[in-house]
Motif scaffolding. Sequence first.
Motif, PDB file in Angstrom:
ATOM      1  N   SER A   4       0.715  -1.171   0.009  1.00  0.00           N
ATOM      2  CA  SER A   4       0.082  -0.065   0.025  1.00  0.00           C
ATOM      3  C   SER A   4       0.793   1.284   0.030  1.00  0.00           C
ATOM      4  O   SER A   4       0.517   2.323  -0.714  1.00  0.00           O
ATOM      5  N   LEU A   7       2.455   1.702  -3.372  1.00  0.00           N
ATOM      6  CA  LEU A   7       1.333   2.247  -4.434  1.00  0.00           C
ATOM      7  C   LEU A   7       1.139   3.778  -4.097  1.00  0.00           C
ATOM      8  O   LEU A   7       0.912   4.753  -5.090  1.00  0.00           O
ATOM      9  N   GLY A   8       1.055   4.181  -2.819  1.00  0.00           N
ATOM     10  CA  GLY A   8       0.866   5.644  -2.304  1.00  0.00           C
ATOM     11  C   GLY A   8       2.080   6.433  -2.884  1.00  0.00           C
ATOM     12  O   GLY A   8       1.798   7.392  -3.402  1.00  0.00           O
ATOM     13  N   SER A  28      -3.388   7.701   0.906  1.00  0.00           N
ATOM     14  CA  SER A  28      -3.344   6.310   1.597  1.00  0.00           C
ATOM     15  C   SER A  28      -4.618   5.723   1.522  1.00  0.00           C
ATOM     16  O   SER A  28      -4.520   4.339   1.416  1.00  0.00           O
ATOM     17  N   SER A  31      -4.978   3.942  -1.892  1.00  0.00           N
ATOM     18  CA  SER A  31      -4.239   3.006  -2.112  1.00  0.00           C
ATOM     19  C   SER A  31      -4.626   1.889  -1.545  1.00  0.00           C
ATOM     20  O   SER A  31      -4.780   0.510  -1.946  1.00  0.00           O
ATOM     21  N   THR A  63      -1.201   7.002 -12.429  1.00  0.00           N
ATOM     22  CA  THR A  63      -0.772   5.938 -11.697  1.00  0.00           C
ATOM     23  C   THR A  63      -1.512   4.587 -12.564  1.00  0.00           C
ATOM     24  O   THR A  63      -0.539   3.666 -12.778  1.00  0.00           O
TER      25      THR A  63
END
Length: 494
Positions: A4, A7-8, A28, A31, A63
């Motif tokens: 996570s 990804l964040g 957050s 994600s 993203t």
Amino acid sequence: MAISEDLGAIIRENFAHNPTKEQENAISMLSEFLLSREGDAVFLLKGYAGTGKTSLLAALVRTMQQLEQRFMLLAPTGRAAKVLSSYAGAPAFTIHRKIYRQKSITDMNVFQNDVNLREDTLFIVDEASMIANDAHESTIFGSGRLLDDLMHYVYSCEGCRLILVGDTAQLPPVGDVESPALNRTMLEGYGMTVTELQLTQVVRQLEESGILWNATMLRSLIQNDEMYAFPKLRGKSFPDVRVLPGDELIEALEDSYRKYGTDGTIVVTRSNKRANVFNGGIRARILDYEEELSGGDLIMVAKNNYYWTSLSPTLSKGEGALSQLFPPPLEGTGEAFIANGDVAVVRRLRNERTFYGFRFADATIVFPDYDHTEMDVTVLLDTLQSEAPALTRQQQEALFQGVWDDYPELTNRRDRMKKLREDPYYNALQIKYAYAVTCHKAQGGQWEHVYIDQGYITEEMLSPDYFRWLYTAITRATEQVYLVNWPDSALSDA
């Protein structure tokens, strides 16, 4: 947790600015939502003007592209889809054109729920405050409940989930007190686990933007239920907000048209009647149009129309920019449609005539929101200056009967109905002028210059709807707001 955070970090790298603490929390939460294995889950992202939700969405889209993940951008109207596409940097589509399909070739005016074949796709819907969920007997789309149909479409396919994005201070759908798609309880009623986030921290400098300052002030009044006295706007102490006396309106509009064109300028008013007055004055006194409809006129489609797209060679071959935005819902199931609220420019007009008690003309029109794609249509002139949104029910029935009676040789009702659906007069494009519109018609769009006319209103006439109307109107502008004939008593810097 580490995944996570990874990804964040990618979303953060794609963020255009240094995120605030609130935006860090949003990154957050997004994600965790994206990485969650829970299927029946929806993310509700709410944010006021200036809180950075568009920057957040743009970073999320970049993203998804970078990681080669499937996503689909949707909005309630063509103009809103254009705005979403411009800041997200990816194609965006209207909800209707993705979740409905024509029922059959012989029943072209009924659209049923489409089948979602896009597995493992993240659907991101902007301007969700506009999504209605009240069924209408006359609806031609699915169940008539747009939110119900959207939820069914997204979650009927494995691995698909939904992010709804909107502003609770904007106008809800007509007839609603609040926007159902931004209501957590409503979404939980579908059996969904809802992750909800409200962005409230304004990240742009209030003292530098009158548009943002006034929007934030109005949002605070709405939020605190202080809507029983005229809001005190600041209209003279900001360069991007101007209080405009009526005798200066023509000169100001002429200047706006020179800078941004008619498509970058809009007058927002409170009724169709006042919109007609503005449209008439603009055409006669600024644009010097003498005919009822002329080449160069900016028009708005007043009723969904599926007929003219079926005649377009570009669309039938699946080519060109318009075919991507008006796609046939499923191969072989029928044609796409031009949506109520779509804006077009008249290029050429010819062959005006009268049939069945109505006036028609052939026109070549261009859609500025769809890469200026050109289309030949027949337009119905009677709707241009009427106070009704489109043909009234009585007028529609009269047109139906007139065309119906033109085919007496067809004794079989099914054959005659098929002929009716192929008739260019029965399917003429119903249009209005688009220089001045009501706020509901403007919602979801953005213009460089926005002129706001509230008409005659007293404190006794104030309601929550007025405050949301004003907030929505002000936030349509990207460069300049003009408050037309605004009383000094409703200004804090008079």
